[in-house]
Design a protein around this motif. Structure first.
Motif, mmCIF file in Angstrom:
data_model
loop_
_atom_site.group_PDB
_atom_site.id
_atom_site.type_symbol
_atom_site.label_atom_id
_atom_site.label_comp_id
_atom_site.label_asym_id
_atom_site.label_seq_id
_atom_site.Cartn_x
_atom_site.Cartn_y
_atom_site.Cartn_z
ATOM 1 N N HIS A 1 117.162 -69.439 4.392
ATOM 2 C CA HIS A 1 118.444 -69.775 3.787
ATOM 3 C C HIS A 1 118.301 -70.880 2.745
ATOM 4 O O HIS A 1 119.294 -71.383 2.235
ATOM 5 N N ASN B 1 106.904 -68.613 8.309
ATOM 6 C CA ASN B 1 108.032 -69.391 8.851
ATOM 7 C C ASN B 1 108.739 -70.234 7.804
ATOM 8 O O ASN B 1 109.160 -71.361 8.058
ATOM 9 N N TYR C 1 114.590 -67.519 -3.538
ATOM 10 C CA TYR C 1 114.656 -67.501 -2.081
ATOM 11 C C TYR C 1 113.416 -66.788 -1.520
ATOM 12 O O TYR C 1 112.917 -65.844 -2.123
ATOM 13 N N ALA D 1 108.348 -74.275 12.901
ATOM 14 C CA ALA D 1 108.094 -74.795 11.559
ATOM 15 C C ALA D 1 108.765 -76.146 11.381
ATOM 16 O O ALA D 1 108.160 -77.096 10.888
ATOM 17 N N PRO E 1 122.558 -73.014 10.625
ATOM 18 C CA PRO E 1 122.997 -72.298 9.421
ATOM 19 C C PRO E 1 122.642 -70.816 9.477
ATOM 20 O O PRO E 1 123.446 -69.974 9.078
ATOM 21 N N GLN E 2 121.455 -70.496 9.971
ATOM 22 C CA GLN E 2 121.071 -69.089 10.066
ATOM 23 C C GLN E 2 121.888 -68.389 11.138
ATOM 24 O O GLN E 2 122.322 -67.254 10.964
ATOM 25 N N ARG F 1 119.836 -78.329 10.859
ATOM 26 C CA ARG F 1 119.559 -77.991 9.459
ATOM 27 C C ARG F 1 119.003 -76.591 9.280
ATOM 28 O O ARG F 1 119.145 -75.985 8.226
ATOM 29 N N ILE F 2 118.289 -76.089 10.314
ATOM 30 C CA ILE F 2 117.565 -74.833 10.147
ATOM 31 C C ILE F 2 118.140 -73.698 10.993
ATOM 32 O O ILE F 2 118.385 -72.599 10.499
ATOM 33 N N GLY G 1 109.705 -68.992 15.364
ATOM 34 C CA GLY G 1 108.879 -69.645 14.362
ATOM 35 C C GLY G 1 109.641 -70.657 13.521
ATOM 36 O O GLY G 1 109.064 -71.585 12.976
ATOM 37 N N GLN G 2 110.961 -70.468 13.408
ATOM 38 C CA GLN G 2 111.765 -71.396 12.619
ATOM 39 C C GLN G 2 111.790 -72.769 13.273
ATOM 40 O O GLN G 2 111.620 -73.790 12.615
ATOM 41 N N PHE H 1 101.468 -71.415 9.324
ATOM 42 C CA PHE H 1 101.546 -70.360 10.336
ATOM 43 C C PHE H 1 101.157 -68.995 9.787
ATOM 44 O O PHE H 1 101.297 -68.719 8.602
ATOM 45 N N VAL I 1 123.633 -64.801 -0.136
ATOM 46 C CA VAL I 1 122.861 -64.941 -1.366
ATOM 47 C C VAL I 1 121.364 -64.966 -1.084
ATOM 48 O O VAL I 1 120.565 -64.437 -1.828
ATOM 49 N N SER I 2 121.018 -65.593 0.045
ATOM 50 C CA SER I 2 119.603 -65.701 0.360
ATOM 51 C C SER I 2 119.051 -64.434 0.992
ATOM 52 O O SER I 2 117.890 -64.363 1.299
ATOM 53 N N ASP I 3 119.934 -63.446 1.206
ATOM 54 C CA ASP I 3 119.533 -62.113 1.668
ATOM 55 C C ASP I 3 119.183 -62.006 3.128
ATOM 56 O O ASP I 3 119.149 -60.927 3.662
ATOM 57 N N ARG I 4 118.908 -63.104 3.761
ATOM 58 C CA ARG I 4 118.633 -62.963 5.200
ATOM 59 C C ARG I 4 119.109 -64.210 5.899
ATOM 60 O O ARG I 4 118.366 -65.095 6.135
#
Lengths: 221, 241
Positions: free
Chosen positions: B91, B87, B133, A123, A141-142, A137-138, A119-120, B83, A218-221
């Protein structure tokens, strides 16, 4: 007990030599890790490119590197390359270590990139971002955050792998330990001492990796 | 504004869309309803080319869009999507989520993008969650951020793929309210939904799909009270509580 006293005596006496060797071990490890990450990311991206030729190149590299012992790779690079042009010991060792680590790191990145939810990408694309932009960018990083635990593991393995540079006469920790140990007919003491130095380095490395992990979480996931 | 001609699509042996013909005019709000597996989501996803059609034409703004020839990335800037599972980019903070595409795709200056993002977040009622976040938000809040993020690209059309299906019941209302306001402002919307109340109240057209085919289309009053097709009547029976 006399052997404890003896151990600590030698430990303090040889401080200078071992610290110098430890710095070399650290240098070898750091360089091989940094180059290894670049190599690993490169081949991971080849593998997910969906271009058959690029995927095959990546597969071949990973197979060759994971399929032969590191010591063989170090020797091939050292003796083989120096037949063609002069490569300083340090760079022969670092390069061999980097190429070796790179294969495992490539698989780590490939796994974490795949693990990012489909889904990332959808999106990002639905907002008009290109595949490459969304990846950069998406997704990456993850993927990188998720890669930190297995990467930390790989770094520790890389640190200990650096001991094989002893076999091309580099004065890193293992070489110094075995040389001094046989010179003094006291192999055991020096092996125990070098074990302590490795433990120190691994503790340091673990600490650094944990800090990076916490800062990025910091963003937890 | 969107015209779909003879659209067909299969996933392997599964024939998911069978010869769909549909026209959506500017400012229309169209609700696509039907059972799971009827093809509604697939149809929606064909409209922004997340799914590749096998046959048929998709015409946006009077021009047929052909993947390969046309720049699909540019088309997607004009067609926003929300969606079922939000989504959001985990981060990035809420406001970073909203400014990402305008800055990276349209090249808008950061200050301008931030100002516009603040305006959109205020519009969806989340101006105080800028620096938060996504993991700290409720489902309803996440979806409203997702709507703001899609709106930031100033699309001509907004596609909603079951936007409230993953939400706890008490959070559904806030999202539907946001969507209703968007509709009242004149946005062209195509919404795949099971929320019949929303459809009845907000939609200009209800489109019922079954087994990959478009069965019936009508204005809410006619669709709910005087359905023409047998299958539509059966479907409406199942939606009554």
């Amino acid at each position: 007990m006399p052997s404890f006293l003896h151990f600590f005596q030698i430990l303090t006496e040889t401080k200078g030599v071992f610290i110098k060797a430890m710095l070399l071990t650290l240098e070898l490890t750091a360089v091989s890790i940094l180059i290894g990450i670049a190599i690993g990311l490169f081949f991971a991206l080849l593998k997910i490119s969906k271009v058959k030729i690029l995927e095959s190149i990546s597969d071949t590299y990973v197979y060759l590197v994971r399929g032969t012992p590191l010591i063989v790779q170090i020797f091939i690079l050292y003796f083989g390359i120096s037949g063609i042009f002069l490569l300083p010991d340090f760079w022969a060792a670092s390069l061999a270590l980097a190429l070796h680590n790179g294969a495992y790191i490539a698989e780590i990145f490939r796994g974490t990139i795949k693990s990012v939810d489909k889904g990332q990408m959808e999106a990002g694309r639905s907002l008009g971002m290109s595949k490459a932009l969304t990846l950069r960018r998406i997704i990456l990083p993850q993927a990188f955050r998720r890669a930190l635990p297995p990467l930390g593991n790989q770094f520790i393995i890389g640190l200990k792998d650096s001991s094989l540079a002893a076999f091309i006469s580099m004065n890193e920790l293992f070489n110094v330990a075995t040389t001094l140990g046989s010179n003094n007919f006291d192999e055991m003491t020096y092996l125990l001492i070098v074990a302590v130095y490795y433990l120190l380095l691994v503790a340091l490395l673990t600490f650094v990796v944990n800090r990076v992990e916490n800062n990025l979480a910091v963003s937890d996931r | 504004m969107i015209k779909i001609e003879n659209l067909s699509k299969s996933f392997g042996d599964l024939h998911v869309l069978k010869n769909i013909n549909m026209t959506v005019f500017e400012s229309d709000v169209v609700c696509l309803v039907g059972a799971s597996g009827s093809g509604k989501s697939t149809l929606l996803r064909c409209l922004n080319f997340l799914e590749k059609k096998d046959r048929g034409k998709i015409i946006i703004g009077g021009k047929e869009i052909i993947p390969g020839t046309d720049n699909i990335n540019e088309i997607r800037q004009r067609v926003g999507m929300v969606f079922q599972h939000f989504n959001l980019f985990p981060h990035k903070t809420v406001i970073e989520n909203v400014i990402e595409a305008p800055i990276m795709v349209k090249g808008i200056a950061k200050e301008q993008a931030i100002a516009e993002a603040k305006r959109l977040l205020q519009k969806v009622g989340l101006e105080d969650k800028e620096e938060v976040y996504p993991s700290k938000l409720s489902g309803g809040q996440k979806q409203r951020v997702a709507i703001a993020r899609a709106l930031a690209m100033e699309p001509e059309i907004m596609l909603f793929d079951e936007p409230t299906s993953a939400l706890d019941p008490e959070l559904v209302g806030e999202v539907l309210t946001t969507m209703k306001e968007l509709a009242e402002e004149g946005m062209t919307m195509i919404v795949v939904t099971h929320e019949m109340g929303f459809a009845r109240e907000v939609a200009d057209w209800i489109v019922y799909m079954n087994d990959g085919m478009l069965i019936e289309r009508g204005e809410p009053e006619q669709f709910f009270n005087h359905p023409k097709e047998e299958r539509t009547k059966e479907f409406l029976k199942t939606t009554e509580l």
